[in-house]
Design a protein around this motif. Structure first.
Motif, PDB file in Angstrom:
ATOM      1  N   SER A  31      28.608  68.790  71.176  1.00 42.79           N
ATOM      2  CA  SER A  31      28.447  69.853  70.176  1.00 42.79           C
ATOM      3  C   SER A  31      28.646  69.315  68.762  1.00 42.79           C
ATOM      4  CB  SER A  31      29.438  70.993  70.440  1.00 42.79           C
ATOM      5  OG  SER A  31      29.141  71.656  71.640  1.00 42.79           O
ATOM      6  N   SER A  32      29.680  68.499  68.578  1.00 42.08           N
ATOM      7  CA  SER A  32      29.941  67.904  67.272  1.00 42.08           C
ATOM      8  C   SER A  32      28.790  67.007  66.848  1.00 42.08           C
ATOM      9  CB  SER A  32      31.245  67.104  67.324  1.00 42.08           C
ATOM     10  OG  SER A  32      31.430  66.362  66.145  1.00 42.08           O
ATOM     11  N   ASN A  33      28.298  66.196  67.753  1.00 39.91           N
ATOM     12  CA  ASN A  33      27.204  65.281  67.421  1.00 39.91           C
ATOM     13  C   ASN A  33      25.942  66.039  67.037  1.00 39.91           C
ATOM     14  OD1 ASN A  33      28.110  62.867  70.020  1.00 39.91           O
ATOM     15  ND2 ASN A  33      28.948  63.177  67.965  1.00 39.91           N
ATOM     16  N   HIS A  48      43.380  55.048  70.534  1.00 41.38           N
ATOM     17  CA  HIS A  48      42.364  56.096  70.442  1.00 41.38           C
ATOM     18  C   HIS A  48      41.798  56.087  69.030  1.00 41.38           C
ATOM     19  CE1 HIS A  48      41.668  60.761  70.178  1.00 41.38           C
ATOM     20  NE2 HIS A  48      40.542  60.140  70.454  1.00 41.38           N
ATOM     21  N   THR A  49      40.485  55.897  68.904  1.00 41.41           N
ATOM     22  CA  THR A  49      39.863  55.887  67.583  1.00 41.41           C
ATOM     23  C   THR A  49      38.418  56.337  67.691  1.00 41.41           C
ATOM     24  OG1 THR A  49      39.576  54.571  65.562  1.00 41.41           O
ATOM     25  CG2 THR A  49      39.101  53.465  67.650  1.00 41.41           C
ATOM     26  N   HIS A  50      37.763  56.441  66.535  1.00 40.76           N
ATOM     27  CA  HIS A  50      36.345  56.803  66.472  1.00 40.76           C
ATOM     28  C   HIS A  50      35.497  55.536  66.376  1.00 40.76           C
ATOM     29  CE1 HIS A  50      38.482  60.263  64.595  1.00 40.76           C
ATOM     30  NE2 HIS A  50      37.541  61.007  65.142  1.00 40.76           N
ATOM     31  N   ALA A  51      34.260  55.622  66.871  1.00 38.40           N
ATOM     32  CA  ALA A  51      33.367  54.475  66.740  1.00 38.40           C
ATOM     33  C   ALA A  51      31.909  54.909  66.816  1.00 38.40           C
ATOM     34  CB  ALA A  51      33.643  53.447  67.839  1.00 38.40           C
ATOM     35  N   SER A  52      31.130  54.398  65.873  1.00 41.49           N
ATOM     36  CA  SER A  52      29.667  54.503  65.927  1.00 41.49           C
ATOM     37  C   SER A  52      29.175  55.926  66.104  1.00 41.49           C
ATOM     38  CB  SER A  52      29.124  53.604  67.060  1.00 41.49           C
ATOM     39  OG  SER A  52      29.534  52.273  66.867  1.00 41.49           O
ATOM     40  N   GLU A  53      29.786  56.831  65.351  1.00 37.66           N
ATOM     41  CA  GLU A  53      29.384  58.234  65.411  1.00 37.66           C
ATOM     42  C   GLU A  53      28.135  58.489  64.589  1.00 37.66           C
ATOM     43  OE1 GLU A  53      31.298  62.644  64.349  1.00 37.66           O
ATOM     44  OE2 GLU A  53      32.482  60.817  64.055  1.00 37.66           O
ATOM     45  N   CYS A  64      33.917  71.005  63.100  1.00 36.95           N
ATOM     46  CA  CYS A  64      32.596  70.430  63.402  1.00 36.95           C
ATOM     47  C   CYS A  64      32.115  70.841  64.784  1.00 36.95           C
ATOM     48  CB  CYS A  64      32.615  68.911  63.266  1.00 36.95           C
ATOM     49  SG  CYS A  64      33.698  68.070  64.428  1.00 36.95           S
ATOM     50  N   ASN A  65      32.598  72.022  65.249  1.00 38.70           N
ATOM     51  CA  ASN A  65      32.180  72.399  66.611  1.00 38.70           C
ATOM     52  C   ASN A  65      31.679  73.840  66.740  1.00 38.70           C
ATOM     53  OD1 ASN A  65      32.403  73.364  69.440  1.00 38.70           O
ATOM     54  ND2 ASN A  65      32.950  71.264  69.827  1.00 38.70           N
ATOM     55  N   GLY A 112      23.314  62.412  66.187  1.00 41.45           N
ATOM     56  CA  GLY A 112      22.426  61.807  67.160  1.00 41.45           C
ATOM     57  C   GLY A 112      22.863  62.145  68.576  1.00 41.45           C
ATOM     58  N   ILE A 113      22.199  61.529  69.548  1.00 38.60           N
ATOM     59  CA  ILE A 113      22.464  61.795  70.955  1.00 38.60           C
ATOM     60  C   ILE A 113      23.014  60.526  71.591  1.00 38.60           C
ATOM     61  CG2 ILE A 113      21.512  62.537  73.161  1.00 38.60           C
ATOM     62  CD1 ILE A 113      19.260  63.904  71.598  1.00 38.60           C
ATOM     63  N   ALA A 114      24.219  60.592  72.088  1.00 36.10           N
ATOM     64  CA  ALA A 114      24.829  59.417  72.726  1.00 36.10           C
ATOM     65  C   ALA A 114      24.106  59.088  74.020  1.00 36.10           C
ATOM     66  CB  ALA A 114      26.303  59.691  72.999  1.00 36.10           C
ATOM     67  N   PRO A 115      23.960  57.797  74.332  1.00 32.37           N
ATOM     68  CA  PRO A 115      23.248  57.372  75.549  1.00 32.37           C
ATOM     69  C   PRO A 115      24.146  57.476  76.786  1.00 32.37           C
ATOM     70  CG  PRO A 115      23.986  55.453  74.346  1.00 32.37           C
ATOM     71  CD  PRO A 115      24.365  56.653  73.504  1.00 32.37           C
ATOM     72  N   VAL A 116      24.550  58.690  77.117  1.00 31.89           N
ATOM     73  CA  VAL A 116      25.571  58.890  78.143  1.00 31.89           C
ATOM     74  C   VAL A 116      25.119  58.391  79.508  1.00 31.89           C
ATOM     75  CG1 VAL A 116      26.920  60.641  79.364  1.00 31.89           C
ATOM     76  CG2 VAL A 116      26.596  60.802  76.895  1.00 31.89           C
TER      77      VAL A 116
END
Length: 441
Positions: free
Chosen positions: A275-277, A212-217, A306-307, A283-287
């Motif tokens: 909410s965090s983004n 579990h990690t973060h990426a491209s935030e 951050c929420n 930005g807005i993730a391309p969900v």
């Protein structure tokens, strides 16, 4: 126990006068209440307006609960390096325990029964103990940081991996399998190639351990990784082994075509934190595009700084509305899709089978919700209500693994008032020690 009400069994199934029968830690039956009462006449009956699967927080930071509101209106890397990491560095074992307890109780009382939790470098064992004590279902792990980090969080690579392995041996599968381990490098900016490859090797040595990690935030993060490695973030993580069906990547806001192809090809799970983004202006993730490609997308709150809440109902509403605005299309990310992200897709992110829906043979994680509110009147469509109108404080009942953990405004088996007192006390001390100015401008 027979739990009655309008049963939202999954994103497609609503039983208006339904019930869920729980025996031990398993759902024994789901169906019409009248028929189930005849079959199970001796079961204790509890009734709620809406009965639903427990929600899954696909990416949270419980130990950041002490920092709610400390770094509002900052850019991501400033927020992280000037406030959040100094706060984490100042936290001792007692503060970490108080923060994790606070976070887990907030989740339980707002309907989140499972979390994928990104801890911190130090005192991770305290969060594991808190998860065991509070009764939440959790996939969690110690954070690894072996470069470009504050001194008190910076570790030697081998030592960080060794401590992670010791925690796996101690806690993976604890509480009858309710608590499980995820190897948790913070993100590529603060982890060397040796560390990232070591995380993959460590996860592969133990059955059921995930990553579990973060990426491209954030675009600055992506530029930093590309300057260091010559590759975009997801492609770099793929090269070092941090993609695949056992990997959950939080955020993935900024990805190009090749990165999206890799996410789909490797069956990597993405957790969307709307909410965090928005709050960090990442930005807005391309969900919708991810879902169209067959990528599993879960929902997460990220951390209280951050929420600033761990209410998963808020994330469902935000995810749907943000997706519609982004596409200028009101049909995007409809309520059933978003509820699936918060339940069955979240179960995939958390690495638990038989979770995320109310079905016979599934794990007994069940929530009860009141609609005795002006805001909840009328309820034409219970599924739509959960996504667009419900709040976490509408939850009046939460069961995890067949055990009642929250009912009628009270946490079961833990002194919630004492947790709040400890968390408040430690938060004041930790924020002061970290040198964070919380005074109003």
């Amino acid at each position: 126990m027979l739990i009655a009400g309008t049963v939202v069994a999954d994103s497609e199934t609503v039983i208006p006068e339904g019930a869920v029968v729980v025996e031990g830690n398993t759902i024994a039956a789901v169906g019409e209440e009248s028929a189930l009462r005849d079959r199970y006449p001796d079961h204790e009956r509890r009734a709620f307006d809406i009965v639903a699967p427990g929600l899954v927080g696909g990416h949270v930071h419980s130990v950041q609960s002490l920092g709610r509101g400390i770094a509002d209106d900052d850019a991501l890397l400033d927020w992280l390096f000037d406030a959040v990491l100094p706060m984490e560095a100042a936290m001792d074992a007692e503060a970490t325990r108080a923060a994790a307890e606070l976070g887990y109780l907030e989740c339980l009382e707002s309907g989140t029964t499972t979390v994928v939790d990104h801890l911190s470098v130090n005192h991770a064992e305290e969060a594991f103990e808190a998860a065991i004590e509070t009764g939440i279902r959790a996939r969690l792990g110690k954070v690894l940081m072996d470069r470009d980090s504050p001194d008190s969080l910076l570790e030697e690579t081998d030592a960080a991996l060794a401590e992670s392995e010791a925690l796996i041996r101690e806690y993976h599968g604890a509480a009858d399998g309710r608590v499980r381990y995820a190897v948790t490098p913070r993100f590529a900016v603060t982890c060397t190639e040796e560390c990232l490859r070591g995380c993959r090797e460590l996860a592969d040595r133990y059955d059921g351990v995930t990553i579990h990690t973060h990426a491209s935030e954030n675009e600055d993060e992506i530029e930093t990784v590309e300057a260091d490695t010559g590759k975009r973030n997801v492609l770099w993580l793929d090269e070092v082994g941090l993609t695949g069906p056992d990997v959950t990547l939080a955020h993935c806001v900024h990805t190009d075509e090749r990165e999206r192809e890799v996410l789909a090809e490797t069956d990597t799970v993405v957790t969307h934190c709307p909410s965090s983004n928005m709050k960090l202006a990442s930005g807005i993730a391309p969900v919708q595009d991810y879902l169209d490609r067959g990528i599993t997308v879960a929902l997460g709150n990220d951390g209280p700084p951050c929420n600033n809440t761990l209410d998963a109902f808020t994330e469902m509403r935000q995810a749907s509305l943000l997706g519609k605005v982004d596409a200028r299309d009101p049909t995007r990310l409809p309520a059933p899709t978003v509820l699936e992200m918060a339940t069955t897709n979240g179960a995939r992110a958390a690495g638990f089978d038989r979770l995320g829906a109310l079905r016979e043979g599934h794990r007994a994680d069940v929530i009860g919700i009141t609609t005795d509110l002006m805001r909840a009147t009328p309820v034409h469509d219970p599924l739509s209500h959960l996504v667009y109108a419900a709040h976490g404080d509408d939850v009046t009942f939460a069961m995890v693994d067949g055990e009642v953990r929250y009912a009628d405004g009270e946490h079961v088996g833990i002194d919630a008032a004492a947790v709040r007192e400890r968390a408040t006390r430690h938060a004041e001390r930790v924020v002061e020690a970290a040198g964070i100015d919380t005074a109003e401008p």
